[in-house]
Enzyme design. Structure first.
Site, PDB file in Angstrom:
ATOM      1  N   ASP A 153      35.225  42.517  46.576  1.00  0.00           N
ATOM      2  CA  ASP A 153      34.155  42.254  45.620  1.00  0.00           C
ATOM      3  C   ASP A 153      32.898  41.738  46.300  1.00  0.00           C
ATOM      4  O   ASP A 153      32.884  40.621  46.825  1.00  0.00           O
ATOM      5  CB  ASP A 153      34.652  41.223  44.594  1.00  0.00           C
ATOM      6  CG  ASP A 153      33.615  40.882  43.543  1.00  0.00           C
ATOM      7  OD1 ASP A 153      32.719  41.729  43.290  1.00  0.00           O
ATOM      8  OD2 ASP A 153      33.688  39.786  42.972  1.00  0.00           O
ATOM      9  N   SER A 190      31.132  38.251  44.884  1.00  0.00           N
ATOM     10  CA  SER A 190      31.628  36.896  45.111  1.00  0.00           C
ATOM     11  C   SER A 190      31.913  36.756  46.599  1.00  0.00           C
ATOM     12  O   SER A 190      31.817  37.728  47.354  1.00  0.00           O
ATOM     13  CB  SER A 190      32.889  36.619  44.272  1.00  0.00           C
ATOM     14  OG  SER A 190      33.950  37.482  44.635  1.00  0.00           O
ATOM     15  N   ASN A 229      34.544  34.354  48.075  1.00  0.00           N
ATOM     16  CA  ASN A 229      35.768  33.656  48.458  1.00  0.00           C
ATOM     17  C   ASN A 229      36.979  34.578  48.466  1.00  0.00           C
ATOM     18  O   ASN A 229      37.027  35.564  47.727  1.00  0.00           O
ATOM     19  CB  ASN A 229      36.052  32.490  47.512  1.00  0.00           C
ATOM     20  CG  ASN A 229      35.057  31.368  47.672  1.00  0.00           C
ATOM     21  OD1 ASN A 229      34.055  31.322  46.973  1.00  0.00           O
ATOM     22  ND2 ASN A 229      35.336  30.464  48.587  1.00  0.00           N
ATOM     23  N   TRP A 241      40.905  34.408  47.540  1.00  0.00           N
ATOM     24  CA  TRP A 241      41.946  33.603  46.900  1.00  0.00           C
ATOM     25  C   TRP A 241      43.136  34.468  46.537  1.00  0.00           C
ATOM     26  O   TRP A 241      42.998  35.658  46.229  1.00  0.00           O
ATOM     27  CB  TRP A 241      41.425  32.862  45.660  1.00  0.00           C
ATOM     28  CG  TRP A 241      41.060  33.714  44.469  1.00  0.00           C
ATOM     29  CD1 TRP A 241      39.823  34.158  44.125  1.00  0.00           C
ATOM     30  CD2 TRP A 241      41.951  34.197  43.451  1.00  0.00           C
ATOM     31  NE1 TRP A 241      39.880  34.901  42.969  1.00  0.00           N
ATOM     32  CE2 TRP A 241      41.173  34.934  42.525  1.00  0.00           C
ATOM     33  CE3 TRP A 241      43.326  34.087  43.225  1.00  0.00           C
ATOM     34  CZ2 TRP A 241      41.739  35.554  41.410  1.00  0.00           C
ATOM     35  CZ3 TRP A 241      43.893  34.705  42.103  1.00  0.00           C
ATOM     36  CH2 TRP A 241      43.088  35.420  41.215  1.00  0.00           C
ATOM     37  N   TYR A 250      35.132  32.134  35.739  1.00  0.00           N
ATOM     38  CA  TYR A 250      34.720  33.489  35.422  1.00  0.00           C
ATOM     39  C   TYR A 250      34.368  33.583  33.948  1.00  0.00           C
ATOM     40  O   TYR A 250      34.599  32.648  33.184  1.00  0.00           O
ATOM     41  CB  TYR A 250      35.836  34.474  35.767  1.00  0.00           C
ATOM     42  CG  TYR A 250      36.288  34.406  37.198  1.00  0.00           C
ATOM     43  CD1 TYR A 250      35.437  34.785  38.217  1.00  0.00           C
ATOM     44  CD2 TYR A 250      37.561  33.961  37.531  1.00  0.00           C
ATOM     45  CE1 TYR A 250      35.844  34.738  39.544  1.00  0.00           C
ATOM     46  CE2 TYR A 250      37.977  33.913  38.853  1.00  0.00           C
ATOM     47  CZ  TYR A 250      37.114  34.294  39.855  1.00  0.00           C
ATOM     48  OH  TYR A 250      37.510  34.247  41.153  1.00  0.00           O
ATOM     49  N   ASP A 304      26.792  45.655  43.561  1.00  0.00           N
ATOM     50  CA  ASP A 304      27.975  44.871  43.212  1.00  0.00           C
ATOM     51  C   ASP A 304      29.182  45.778  43.024  1.00  0.00           C
ATOM     52  O   ASP A 304      29.254  46.541  42.063  1.00  0.00           O
ATOM     53  CB  ASP A 304      27.690  44.083  41.920  1.00  0.00           C
ATOM     54  CG  ASP A 304      28.873  43.262  41.466  1.00  0.00           C
ATOM     55  OD1 ASP A 304      29.793  43.039  42.266  1.00  0.00           O
ATOM     56  OD2 ASP A 304      28.879  42.839  40.297  1.00  0.00           O
ATOM     57  N   THR A 316      31.201  45.724  39.543  1.00  0.00           N
ATOM     58  CA  THR A 316      30.641  46.186  38.270  1.00  0.00           C
ATOM     59  C   THR A 316      30.673  47.709  38.245  1.00  0.00           C
ATOM     60  O   THR A 316      30.177  48.356  39.154  1.00  0.00           O
ATOM     61  CB  THR A 316      29.190  45.688  38.089  1.00  0.00           C
ATOM     62  OG1 THR A 316      29.186  44.263  38.129  1.00  0.00           O
ATOM     63  CG2 THR A 316      28.630  46.148  36.762  1.00  0.00           C
TER      64      THR A 316
END
Length: 534
Positions: A157, A160, A162, A164, A201, A344, A347
């Protein structure tokens, strides 16, 4: 090309034994095969951190955000707007799939009765499973965390920053029982961190803490990578997700607690020779191969011609500047002074200012909804707006001059303003935001008609037409029979026009008399000076 499932299994079994850095392909590119899911299985619609506390100066003159779990008071309008688009996208695509599924089931049962009568002779039975694989909106890849690698399916992505994955300590969230979980005790390279972290989110959130371990991505092993062990995934957002976690490819400025993103560590550890990563997303719905993400360059077998480079204008998202936006080869006048754009990978729709999307929909005959506030503004103030534009009044000042918008002083007149007609209008507290927004949209449309040199009545008629057919919040449908006659649209980036054909910007699902078509554009409104934003 992307690794097959068997090759990935083989690679990971080798890493399981050695946990040493494997060599890249001969061309130096690190390829990660991507899986894809049809819309009916997709719930990933709004995965962007929501708020934070630490701001940084950036190229466009406003702040980036570094997310912090301790305080959620900082408001970032770009993040909020992207959240909004992704929530709308998720809702719209669910509606699309529900309608398509209903039609397919009706067709299936009527068709099945006929086929089953015939099947008594040959003992076979048909199942229209191939129809599931259409309108792909979600692309996943496999990574490993720890030594030996614990495998996870993640979304790559760019919206963003990070990494996780679910933690083995996640015991009170139902979602964790349906996904693979990271067990730190099983990794010989695990290092404790413990810093609390949360990511919010649009329709859910994850909570947990930071840990540190090596991350295996294709032929690469990223050492000492900080990532979030998610110990709490409340709600239903991640319960039905086909992915385990997220691997963010955005800038460090929007990373929770300022952790170094995986891509940063790839570069710092000299794992790639060329500081480039690229996506190939397979649009062939009949091909099980979803595409690939390449670290360290681009795969020349997936493109023709030369790339066009443009400067990143904000180190947060992959944001750059766009010039004019054209419909059918003609300027809309919307971005002639420049618009900000975000690339992005999270999206699936093309999001833009509502004034621009309304113009697109008018040209392609997409269904919409009437905005009565907009119609009233055009009826009552249209002639005055045209006169101000004719007198070279900056478009940003028109609505404040006639008292329909409050101004900050930089773009027009403030409270208690007096119009060009000498009338004192109501104070800013009494001015409706809806009226102001409607006025600004109408000004944009009228200004674009000045470019086309239409008559005054033609400009008013055009603005009124768009007011009566605004983008629908649940998606705007298009007649599939007319796709071949629709205009191309083009984005001017880096001095070059990138054109999309109707077949590329219209979402089509189903075939024959069951086919439905929907605009691939949706509205995203961020006001100046940050917006307009695509």
């Amino acid at each position: 090309m992307g690794h097959t499932a068997s090759r990935i299994c083989t690679l990971l079994s080798i890493l399981f034994v050695s946990c040493m850095l494997a060599s890249a392909a001969n061309d130096g590119l690190i390829r990660i095969a991507l899986k894809k899911r049809p819309i009916m299985e997709s719930i990933y619609g709004d995965l962007v951190p929501k708020s934070g506390t630490v701001d940084h100066e950036v190229a466009l003159g406003y702040s980036g955000v570094r997310m912090n779990s301790a305080d959620e008071g900082f408001y970032d309008p770009v993040t909020e707007a992207i959240n909004h688009v992704r929530v709308h996208q998720q809702r719209m695509l669910r509606d699309i799939e529900a309608a398509a599924m209903e039609g397919r089931l009706k067709h299936f049962w009527s068709y099945r009765g006929f086929r089953e009568r015939g099947s008594l002779k040959n003992g076979t039975q048909n199942h229209p499973l191939a129809l599931k694989n259409f309108l792909n909106a979600q692309y996943f890849g496999e990574i490993g965390v720890g030594c030996p690698p614990q495998n996870f399916t993640v979304v790559f992505d760019t919206g963003s920053s990070n990494l996780w994955v679910p933690s083995a300590k996640c015991v009170f969230s139902l979602a964790c029982y349906f996904h693979r979980k990271y067990e730190s005790r099983s990794s010989s390279t695990y290092m404790e961190n413990g810093t609390p972290a949360s990511i919010h989110y649009g329709t859910g959130s994850i909570h947990g803490y930071y840990s540190q371990d090596q991350v295996t991505i294709g032929d690469l092993v990223v050492n000492n990578q900080e990532f979030i062990e998610a110990t709490h995934e409340p709600g239903l957002t991640f319960l039905a997700a086909k992915f385990d976690g997220i691997l963010g490819l955005g800038f460090k400025e929007i990373s929770v607690e300022g952790a170094d993103p995986v891509w940063y560590n790839m570069i710092q550890q000299s794992l790639v020779t060329d500081k480039v990563f690229s996506f190939w997303l397979n649009r062939n719905a009949n091909d099980i191969n979803g595409g690939e993400i390449v670290f360290g360059g681009a795969d020349e077998s997936h493109y023709k011609g030369d790339h066009t480079y443009t400067r990143v204008t904000r180190k947060a998202y992959w944001q750059f500047e766009m010039g004019d936006f054209l419909i059918g080869g003609r300027s809309t006048g919307i971005c002639v002074d420049g618009c900000a754009v975000i690339a992005d990978s999270g999206t699936s729709l093309i999001a833009g200012p509502i004034a621009a999307i309304a113009q697109i929909h008018a040209h392609i005959g997409a269904t919409g909804v009437a905005n009565e506030e907009c119609k009233q503004v055009v009826a009552r103030h249209g002639h005055e707006m045209l006169e101000l534009l004719q007198d070279k009044t900056p478009p940003a000042q028109v609505c404040s001059k006639i008292g329909l918008c409050k101004s900050d002083g930089a773009h027009g007149i403030s409270d208690g303003i007096e119009s060009v007609l000498g009338e004192t209008h109501k104070s800013a507290d009494e001015v409706s935001d809806a009226t102001c927004n409607a006025c600004e949209m109408a000004v944009t449309w009228m200004q674009s008609e000045f470019v086309q040199n239409h008559t005054k009545e033609g400009k008013l008629e055009y603005a009124n037409q768009l007011c009566g057919n605004m983008p629908s919040p649940v998606g705007s449908y298009v007649d599939c029979r007319h796709i071949g006659n629709l205009p191309n649209v083009a984005f001017s980036i880096g001095g070059r026009a990138f054109e999309l054909t109707p077949e590329q910007y219209i979402l089509k699902f189903g075939e024959g008399f069951l086919a439905h078509c929907m605009s691939g554009f949706t509205a995203l409104d961020i006001p100046p000076p940050i917006g307009p934003l695509w």
